[in-house]
Design a protein around this motif. Structure first.
Motif, PDB file in Angstrom:
ATOM      1  N   TRP A  44     -20.942   8.341  -6.166  1.00  0.00           N
ATOM      2  CA  TRP A  44     -20.234   9.363  -6.937  1.00  0.00           C
ATOM      3  C   TRP A  44     -19.692  10.424  -6.010  1.00  0.00           C
ATOM      4  O   TRP A  44     -20.101  10.534  -4.862  1.00  0.00           O
ATOM      5  N   GLN A  47     -17.448  17.216  -8.121  1.00  0.00           N
ATOM      6  CA  GLN A  47     -16.285  18.090  -8.280  1.00  0.00           C
ATOM      7  C   GLN A  47     -16.616  19.142  -9.329  1.00  0.00           C
ATOM      8  O   GLN A  47     -16.860  18.799 -10.486  1.00  0.00           O
ATOM      9  N   TYR A  50     -19.588  18.505 -11.426  1.00  0.00           N
ATOM     10  CA  TYR A  50     -19.606  17.235 -12.147  1.00  0.00           C
ATOM     11  C   TYR A  50     -19.731  16.085 -11.164  1.00  0.00           C
ATOM     12  O   TYR A  50     -19.007  16.034 -10.168  1.00  0.00           O
ATOM     13  N   LEU A  52     -18.839  12.559 -10.495  1.00  0.00           N
ATOM     14  CA  LEU A  52     -17.876  11.572 -10.979  1.00  0.00           C
ATOM     15  C   LEU A  52     -18.191  10.236 -10.320  1.00  0.00           C
ATOM     16  O   LEU A  52     -17.866  10.005  -9.153  1.00  0.00           O
ATOM     17  N   TYR A 113     -17.552   7.315 -18.695  1.00  0.00           N
ATOM     18  CA  TYR A 113     -16.348   7.096 -17.899  1.00  0.00           C
ATOM     19  C   TYR A 113     -16.425   5.792 -17.116  1.00  0.00           C
ATOM     20  O   TYR A 113     -15.429   5.151 -16.874  1.00  0.00           O
TER      21      TYR A 113
END
Length: 137
Positions: A44, A47, A50, A52, A113
């Motif tokens: 991951w 950002q 978060y 991601l 996601y």
């Protein structure tokens, strides 16, 4: 509601920047990195607080969680960090002085996601929802 985090220690300095941010998954990432033999950046990217996750990162994490079972996943989840603000004035409101609040910050992987498998999503949600409040920043 906006609560300032200008004075929080991050690494060896005070305050967050675009390149130096609080990371509630740092200890989990370190453990996963060692176990999987991959850098956290393969799993991951962080950002603005978060995490991601990449699709391949979620797949690697999911396979590892299946391998270590629920008790291993609970141990890994115990490494989740949270931050707590207490008695902080809200500075974004129309009134001054603003209300004083408490706020809890944590990081989580947005599993929807990456479309990870249901058991992995269940384990990751459990980490975030059921961890005892242990401020570690």
């Amino acid at each position: 509601m906006r609560v300032s985090d200008y004075f929080v220690p991050v690494g060896d300095q005070i305050g967050q920047t675009a390149l130096r941010q609080l990371d509630g998954l740092a200890d989990i990432g370190a453990k996963l990195s060692r176990a999987l033999g991959r850098p956290v950046s393969d799993l991951w990217s962080m950002q603005n607080g978060y995490a991601l996750a990449s699709k391949s990162g979620l797949e690697m994490i999911s396979a590892y969680l299946r391998e270590i079972g629920e008790s291993g996943a609970d141990e890994l989840g115990s490494r989740l960090r949270i931050g707590v603000h207490r008695g902080v004035e809200v500075t974004d409101g129309p009134n001054s002085p603003g209300p004083v609040v408490g706020q809890v910050f944590c990081s989580a992987l947005p599993v929807a996601y990456g479309r990870c498998r249901r058991p992995t999503g269940r384990i990751l949600r459990k980490w975030c929802l059921m961890q005892p409040m242990r401020p570690r920043y």
